[in-house]
Design a protein around this motif. Sequence first.
Motif, PDB file in Angstrom:
ATOM      1  N   LYS A 139       0.847  -1.189   0.000  1.00 25.01           N
ATOM      2  CA  LYS A 139       0.000   0.000   0.000  1.00 25.01           C
ATOM      3  C   LYS A 139       0.878   1.232   0.000  1.00 25.01           C
ATOM      4  O   LYS A 139       2.019   1.158   0.447  1.00 25.01           O
ATOM      5  N   PRO A 140       0.406   2.328  -0.505  1.00 25.12           N
ATOM      6  CA  PRO A 140      -0.873   2.507  -1.187  1.00 25.12           C
ATOM      7  C   PRO A 140      -0.861   1.864  -2.570  1.00 25.12           C
ATOM      8  O   PRO A 140       0.197   1.590  -3.130  1.00 25.12           O
ATOM      9  N   VAL A 141      -2.053   1.654  -3.098  1.00 22.31           N
ATOM     10  CA  VAL A 141      -2.217   1.096  -4.437  1.00 22.31           C
ATOM     11  C   VAL A 141      -2.884   2.169  -5.299  1.00 22.31           C
ATOM     12  O   VAL A 141      -4.005   2.572  -5.020  1.00 22.31           O
ATOM     13  N   ARG A 142      -2.160   2.622  -6.314  1.00 24.87           N
ATOM     14  CA  ARG A 142      -2.690   3.638  -7.229  1.00 24.87           C
ATOM     15  C   ARG A 142      -3.120   2.952  -8.527  1.00 24.87           C
ATOM     16  O   ARG A 142      -2.448   2.031  -8.989  1.00 24.87           O
ATOM     17  N   ILE A 143      -4.214   3.417  -9.081  1.00 26.83           N
ATOM     18  CA  ILE A 143      -4.810   2.773 -10.246  1.00 26.83           C
ATOM     19  C   ILE A 143      -4.780   3.714 -11.448  1.00 26.83           C
ATOM     20  O   ILE A 143      -5.112   4.891 -11.333  1.00 26.83           O
ATOM     21  N   THR A 144      -4.397   3.181 -12.615  1.00 26.30           N
ATOM     22  CA  THR A 144      -4.489   3.887 -13.885  1.00 26.30           C
ATOM     23  C   THR A 144      -5.311   3.024 -14.825  1.00 26.30           C
ATOM     24  O   THR A 144      -4.932   1.874 -15.096  1.00 26.30           O
ATOM     25  N   LEU A 145      -6.432   3.563 -15.310  1.00 26.93           N
ATOM     26  CA  LEU A 145      -7.306   2.824 -16.221  1.00 26.93           C
ATOM     27  C   LEU A 145      -7.200   3.418 -17.618  1.00 26.93           C
ATOM     28  O   LEU A 145      -7.346   4.632 -17.798  1.00 26.93           O
ATOM     29  N   VAL A 146      -6.944   2.562 -18.594  1.00 27.67           N
ATOM     30  CA  VAL A 146      -6.865   2.973 -19.995  1.00 27.67           C
ATOM     31  C   VAL A 146      -8.043   2.319 -20.706  1.00 27.67           C
ATOM     32  O   VAL A 146      -7.995   1.141 -21.036  1.00 27.67           O
ATOM     33  N   GLY A 147      -9.113   3.080 -20.902  1.00 35.20           N
ATOM     34  CA  GLY A 147     -10.333   2.536 -21.478  1.00 35.20           C
ATOM     35  C   GLY A 147     -10.422   2.703 -22.979  1.00 35.20           C
ATOM     36  O   GLY A 147      -9.648   3.440 -23.591  1.00 35.20           O
ATOM     37  N   SER A 148     -11.393   1.994 -23.551  1.00 39.26           N
ATOM     38  CA  SER A 148     -11.697   2.043 -24.992  1.00 39.26           C
ATOM     39  C   SER A 148     -10.439   1.819 -25.822  1.00 39.26           C
ATOM     40  O   SER A 148     -10.201   2.500 -26.820  1.00 39.26           O
ATOM     41  N   ILE A 149      -9.639   0.852 -25.435  1.00 38.43           N
ATOM     42  CA  ILE A 149      -8.312   0.645 -26.008  1.00 38.43           C
ATOM     43  C   ILE A 149      -8.346   0.393 -27.516  1.00 38.43           C
ATOM     44  O   ILE A 149      -7.459   0.845 -28.238  1.00 38.43           O
ATOM     45  N   GLU A 150      -9.374  -0.304 -28.010  1.00 43.08           N
ATOM     46  CA  GLU A 150      -9.431  -0.584 -29.450  1.00 43.08           C
ATOM     47  C   GLU A 150      -9.766   0.664 -30.260  1.00 43.08           C
ATOM     48  O   GLU A 150      -9.484   0.726 -31.449  1.00 43.08           O
ATOM     49  N   ALA A 160      -2.294   9.121 -31.674  1.00 42.43           N
ATOM     50  CA  ALA A 160      -1.978  10.301 -30.854  1.00 42.43           C
ATOM     51  C   ALA A 160      -2.325  10.046 -29.389  1.00 42.43           C
ATOM     52  O   ALA A 160      -1.533  10.362 -28.495  1.00 42.43           O
ATOM     53  N   ARG A 161      -3.490   9.467 -29.146  1.00 41.81           N
ATOM     54  CA  ARG A 161      -3.886   9.184 -27.754  1.00 41.81           C
ATOM     55  C   ARG A 161      -3.002   8.085 -27.151  1.00 41.81           C
ATOM     56  O   ARG A 161      -2.647   8.149 -25.984  1.00 41.81           O
ATOM     57  N   ARG A 162      -2.662   7.093 -27.951  1.00 35.62           N
ATOM     58  CA  ARG A 162      -1.742   6.057 -27.453  1.00 35.62           C
ATOM     59  C   ARG A 162      -0.405   6.694 -27.072  1.00 35.62           C
ATOM     60  O   ARG A 162       0.184   6.370 -26.050  1.00 35.62           O
ATOM     61  N   GLY A 163       0.056   7.625 -27.881  1.00 34.77           N
ATOM     62  CA  GLY A 163       1.298   8.337 -27.580  1.00 34.77           C
ATOM     63  C   GLY A 163       1.216   9.110 -26.275  1.00 34.77           C
ATOM     64  O   GLY A 163       2.172   9.149 -25.502  1.00 34.77           O
ATOM     65  N   ARG A 164       0.057   9.731 -26.028  1.00 38.44           N
ATOM     66  CA  ARG A 164      -0.125  10.454 -24.761  1.00 38.44           C
ATOM     67  C   ARG A 164      -0.107   9.498 -23.579  1.00 38.44           C
ATOM     68  O   ARG A 164       0.463   9.813 -22.536  1.00 38.44           O
ATOM     69  N   TRP A 165      -0.716   8.320 -23.742  1.00 34.47           N
ATOM     70  CA  TRP A 165      -0.686   7.330 -22.660  1.00 34.47           C
ATOM     71  C   TRP A 165       0.748   6.848 -22.403  1.00 34.47           C
ATOM     72  O   TRP A 165       1.167   6.696 -21.247  1.00 34.47           O
ATOM     73  N   LEU A 166       1.497   6.602 -23.459  1.00 35.14           N
ATOM     74  CA  LEU A 166       2.885   6.166 -23.296  1.00 35.14           C
ATOM     75  C   LEU A 166       3.707   7.247 -22.599  1.00 35.14           C
ATOM     76  O   LEU A 166       4.512   6.946 -21.704  1.00 35.14           O
ATOM     77  N   ALA A 167       3.491   8.501 -22.968  1.00 36.34           N
ATOM     78  CA  ALA A 167       4.198   9.612 -22.319  1.00 36.34           C
ATOM     79  C   ALA A 167       3.795   9.726 -20.849  1.00 36.34           C
ATOM     80  O   ALA A 167       4.636   9.998 -19.984  1.00 36.34           O
ATOM     81  N   HIS A 168       2.523   9.503 -20.568  1.00 34.43           N
ATOM     82  CA  HIS A 168       2.048   9.558 -19.179  1.00 34.43           C
ATOM     83  C   HIS A 168       2.719   8.469 -18.335  1.00 34.43           C
ATOM     84  O   HIS A 168       3.176   8.726 -17.213  1.00 34.43           O
ATOM     85  N   LEU A 169       2.805   7.254 -18.878  1.00 40.15           N
ATOM     86  CA  LEU A 169       3.464   6.169 -18.133  1.00 40.15           C
ATOM     87  C   LEU A 169       4.949   6.441 -17.978  1.00 40.15           C
ATOM     88  O   LEU A 169       5.535   6.132 -16.931  1.00 40.15           O
ATOM     89  N   HIS A 170       5.576   7.034 -18.969  1.00 36.26           N
ATOM     90  CA  HIS A 170       6.978   7.410 -18.876  1.00 36.26           C
ATOM     91  C   HIS A 170       7.175   8.404 -17.720  1.00 36.26           C
ATOM     92  O   HIS A 170       8.088   8.254 -16.903  1.00 36.26           O
ATOM     93  N   ALA A 171       6.281   9.395 -17.631  1.00 38.30           N
ATOM     94  CA  ALA A 171       6.355  10.379 -16.546  1.00 38.30           C
ATOM     95  C   ALA A 171       6.108   9.730 -15.186  1.00 38.30           C
ATOM     96  O   ALA A 171       6.803  10.056 -14.202  1.00 38.30           O
ATOM     97  N   LEU A 172       5.163   8.795 -15.123  1.00 38.62           N
ATOM     98  CA  LEU A 172       4.931   8.081 -13.861  1.00 38.62           C
ATOM     99  C   LEU A 172       6.184   7.287 -13.458  1.00 38.62           C
ATOM    100  O   LEU A 172       6.535   7.225 -12.280  1.00 38.62           O
ATOM    101  N   GLY A 173       6.839   6.681 -14.447  1.00 40.81           N
ATOM    102  CA  GLY A 173       8.062   5.942 -14.166  1.00 40.81           C
ATOM    103  C   GLY A 173       9.176   6.850 -13.641  1.00 40.81           C
ATOM    104  O   GLY A 173       9.868   6.506 -12.694  1.00 40.81           O
TER     105      GLY A 173
END
Length: 189
Positions: free
Chosen positions: A156-167, A172-185
């Motif tokens: 704990k704590p457990v933080r959640i990231t949900l990536v919906g409507s993946i298909e 461009a949105r996939r790129g934003r998600w990848l950048a977001h995960l890079h920043a979280l890392g």
Amino acid sequence: MTKHIVILQGHPDTEGSHFCHGLAMSYADGARAAGHAVELFEVGAMDFPLLRKKSEWDSGEVLPQLARVRAAIEAADQLVVVFPLWLGDMPAVLKAFFEQVLRPGQGGTTPPTRGRRCAARVVVTMGMPATLYRWYFWAHSLRSLRRNLFGFVGIKPVRITLVGSIEAIGPARRGRWLAHLHALGRAAG
């Protein structure tokens, strides 16, 4: 402050072409760029049996092929789990993996991380909109993961990231998600 981060990529298909693989790698790249120690494990590539007996749960030895992963989790400051939502929950192989590595082992010793601080980031991809999963379905499987699995071993704590409507999301949105995960890392968050 440098952290030891363990990433579990939980998509069962090991081809590496799924968005879960990209999200896990983006987090790992960001964490490494910030100087954190990173270990990434592909759960779908691991070979282990299902637990079928209470005696296996209670006192079965940690399997040699999972001992390294368990040791990494025991030493981790941050656990990152990335998986697709399948039938409203994590894929069966990931659940079986957790049953193996987070149980007491070798004569009933405590589960890994019990008694020390280890945070978690759970990243879930899904076909439905994330808000539908969170509000209509109450994110039931994530509540169970947080309370019944991670709570059991003291993560704990457990933080959640949900990536919906993946298909339906485009490049461009996939790129934003990848950048977001890079920043979280980079932030080890």
